[in-house]
Write an enzyme that holds these catalytic residues in place. Sequence first.
Site, PDB file in Angstrom:
ATOM      1  N   PRO A   1       0.217  23.669  -1.331  1.00  0.00           N
ATOM      2  CA  PRO A   1      -0.277  24.653  -2.577  1.00  0.00           C
ATOM      3  C   PRO A   1       0.640  24.360  -3.995  1.00  0.00           C
ATOM      4  O   PRO A   1       1.826  24.404  -3.628  1.00  0.00           O
ATOM      5  CB  PRO A   1      -0.396  25.963  -2.238  1.00  0.00           C
ATOM      6  CG  PRO A   1      -0.597  25.830  -0.563  1.00  0.00           C
ATOM      7  CD  PRO A   1       0.217  24.595  -0.083  1.00  0.00           C
TER       8      PRO A   1
ATOM      9  N   ALA B   1       3.653  27.319  -5.641  1.00  0.00           N
ATOM     10  CA  ALA B   1       3.162  28.455  -4.874  1.00  0.00           C
ATOM     11  C   ALA B   1       4.593  29.032  -3.990  1.00  0.00           C
ATOM     12  O   ALA B   1       4.535  29.623  -3.201  1.00  0.00           O
ATOM     13  CB  ALA B   1       1.912  28.456  -3.890  1.00  0.00           C
TER      14      ALA B   1
ATOM     15  N   LEU C   1       6.358  26.660  -2.315  1.00  0.00           N
ATOM     16  CA  LEU C   1       6.540  25.739  -1.090  1.00  0.00           C
ATOM     17  C   LEU C   1       7.183  24.318  -1.533  1.00  0.00           C
ATOM     18  O   LEU C   1       6.900  23.268  -0.671  1.00  0.00           O
ATOM     19  CB  LEU C   1       5.108  25.566  -0.510  1.00  0.00           C
ATOM     20  CG  LEU C   1       4.437  26.822   0.151  1.00  0.00           C
ATOM     21  CD1 LEU C   1       3.198  26.525   1.008  1.00  0.00           C
ATOM     22  CD2 LEU C   1       5.509  27.727   1.305  1.00  0.00           C
ATOM     23  N   GLY C   2       7.571  24.397  -2.742  1.00  0.00           N
ATOM     24  CA  GLY C   2       8.226  23.086  -3.117  1.00  0.00           C
ATOM     25  C   GLY C   2       7.076  21.923  -3.077  1.00  0.00           C
ATOM     26  O   GLY C   2       7.497  20.594  -2.794  1.00  0.00           O
TER      27      GLY C   2
ATOM     28  N   SER D   1       6.166  20.417  -6.414  1.00  0.00           N
ATOM     29  CA  SER D   1       6.637  19.201  -6.978  1.00  0.00           C
ATOM     30  C   SER D   1       7.786  18.442  -6.645  1.00  0.00           C
ATOM     31  O   SER D   1       7.915  17.150  -6.691  1.00  0.00           O
ATOM     32  CB  SER D   1       6.946  20.167  -8.388  1.00  0.00           C
ATOM     33  OG  SER D   1       8.055  21.054  -8.065  1.00  0.00           O
ATOM     34  N   ALA D   2       8.674  19.069  -5.912  1.00  0.00           N
ATOM     35  CA  ALA D   2       9.732  18.226  -5.503  1.00  0.00           C
ATOM     36  C   ALA D   2       9.406  17.241  -4.338  1.00  0.00           C
ATOM     37  O   ALA D   2       9.801  16.256  -4.226  1.00  0.00           O
ATOM     38  CB  ALA D   2      10.746  19.207  -4.435  1.00  0.00           C
ATOM     39  N   ALA D   3       8.402  17.653  -3.317  1.00  0.00           N
ATOM     40  CA  ALA D   3       7.741  16.879  -2.250  1.00  0.00           C
ATOM     41  C   ALA D   3       7.102  15.479  -3.097  1.00  0.00           C
ATOM     42  O   ALA D   3       7.204  14.497  -2.602  1.00  0.00           O
ATOM     43  CB  ALA D   3       6.799  17.481  -1.636  1.00  0.00           C
TER      44      ALA D   3
ATOM     45  N   ASP E   1      15.175  22.427  -3.413  1.00  0.00           N
ATOM     46  CA  ASP E   1      13.766  21.843  -3.019  1.00  0.00           C
ATOM     47  C   ASP E   1      13.930  20.415  -2.584  1.00  0.00           C
ATOM     48  O   ASP E   1      13.248  19.983  -1.685  1.00  0.00           O
ATOM     49  CB  ASP E   1      12.788  22.183  -4.080  1.00  0.00           C
ATOM     50  CG  ASP E   1      12.479  23.740  -4.150  1.00  0.00           C
ATOM     51  OD1 ASP E   1      13.126  24.483  -3.756  1.00  0.00           O
ATOM     52  OD2 ASP E   1      11.165  23.719  -4.919  1.00  0.00           O
TER      53      ASP E   1
HETATM   54  O1  PMV Z   1       9.188  28.525  -6.542  1.00  0.00           O
HETATM   55  P1  PMV Z   1      10.084  27.222  -6.010  1.00  0.00           P
HETATM   56  O2  PMV Z   1       9.629  26.679  -4.683  1.00  0.00           O
HETATM   57  O3  PMV Z   1      10.150  26.271  -7.157  1.00  0.00           O
HETATM   58  O4  PMV Z   1      11.579  28.073  -6.061  1.00  0.00           O
HETATM   59  C1  PMV Z   1      12.264  28.596  -7.034  1.00  0.00           C
HETATM   60  C2  PMV Z   1      13.614  28.962  -6.443  1.00  0.00           C
HETATM   61  C3  PMV Z   1      14.661  29.704  -7.628  1.00  0.00           C
HETATM   62  O5  PMV Z   1      15.689  30.002  -6.828  1.00  0.00           O
HETATM   63  C4  PMV Z   1      13.734  30.799  -8.169  1.00  0.00           C
HETATM   64  C5  PMV Z   1      14.872  28.804  -8.798  1.00  0.00           C
HETATM   65  C6  PMV Z   1      15.660  27.573  -8.341  1.00  0.00           C
HETATM   66  O6  PMV Z   1      15.378  26.514  -9.150  1.00  0.00           O
HETATM   67  O7  PMV Z   1      16.218  27.819  -7.240  1.00  0.00           O
END
Ligand code: PMV
Length: 329
Positions: free
Chosen positions: A112, A115, A117-118, A120-122, A164
């Site tokens: 998703p 939300a 669960l990373g 965009s990084a994946a 992430d």
């Molecule tokens: O919502 P996500 O998976 O992008 O996580 C954000 C995590 C934070 O600690 C709030 C921000 C960050 O860049 O670490």
Amino acid sequence: MVVSSAPGKVYLFGEHAVVYGEPAVPCAIERRATVTVEERDDEALRVHSTDLTLDGFTVEYGGQADDHADVDVPERLVEAAVGYVDSAAAQARDAADRPDAGFDITIESEIPLGAGLGSSAAVVVAGIDAATRELGVELSSREIAQRAYEVEYEVQDGQASRADTFCSAVGGAVRVEGDDCQPIPDVPTLPFVIGYDGGAGDTGELVAGVRRLKEEYPFAADTVETIGDLVRQGERALEAGDLDELGRLMNFNHGLLEALGVSSRSLDEMVWAARESDALGAKLTGAGGGGCVVVLDETEEARTALSYTPGCEETFRAELDTDGVRVEG
Ligand code: PMV
């Protein structure tokens, strides 16, 4: 043509506090983004997504107009997704010393969007891997993590931790503290259940909100430090394979995140439903404000309880994924 995939992640512990140099422990989960890359004859970049929790969109650069078809998620998420892919392609051109390379890129994702669960990084990690391989260059997972971090840093205006991207590139459970990222060896099987409220928090706003709270209220600065202590304790529980203790610490971590104002009614409802079903522990994952909770539960009860929770749109099981980025097929 090269097809690569990379996993999403949950935060077992430490989101938000990681922004202030405290350690965090993200874990890769068996939900992947898959990116197919084929070099073009020209310099254009064509991005196509069939399933990005969007109904599908196509964007061309150096070609014709943007065409966002049937988009049913906020426009900012689509723009962000396109920004990530654009910047990932630039990293691949740089790594292969091919500044003029053009690509056809297709993204499919089981994660998703926005939300926690990373997602965009994946997409970025899999995209850099596939695009560099398509240009004949093979990067190590640490090199991919570094380049993917640079992408997130650029697209998120400097508001990115390495959590992430490193986790998605190397897989498994990892420890992130500032610039130091390390895989955590010998992690036990972690039976996660994810509850998704169908929404997405705005990471930038949520991070800014915590910063303001910290400046105004000393308790918030103390809370961030307490999360850091809790993460260190969580690492010991992880090494000992003590799931009961991990669950308890997840519950504490959620309470502390709630105190920092980053939870939401639907996330709290899902966390409480999981707790009442006797799950080992439950917390929000990622920036918060909406999105997902992660539950540690060895039975099917938490998942059933989540599915009856009004704020919950989708539930799924997702074990820890020990594989990071990999070539498919
Ligand atoms: O919502 P996500 O998976 O992008 O996580 C954000 C995590 C934070 O600690 C709030 C921000 C960050 O860049 O670490």
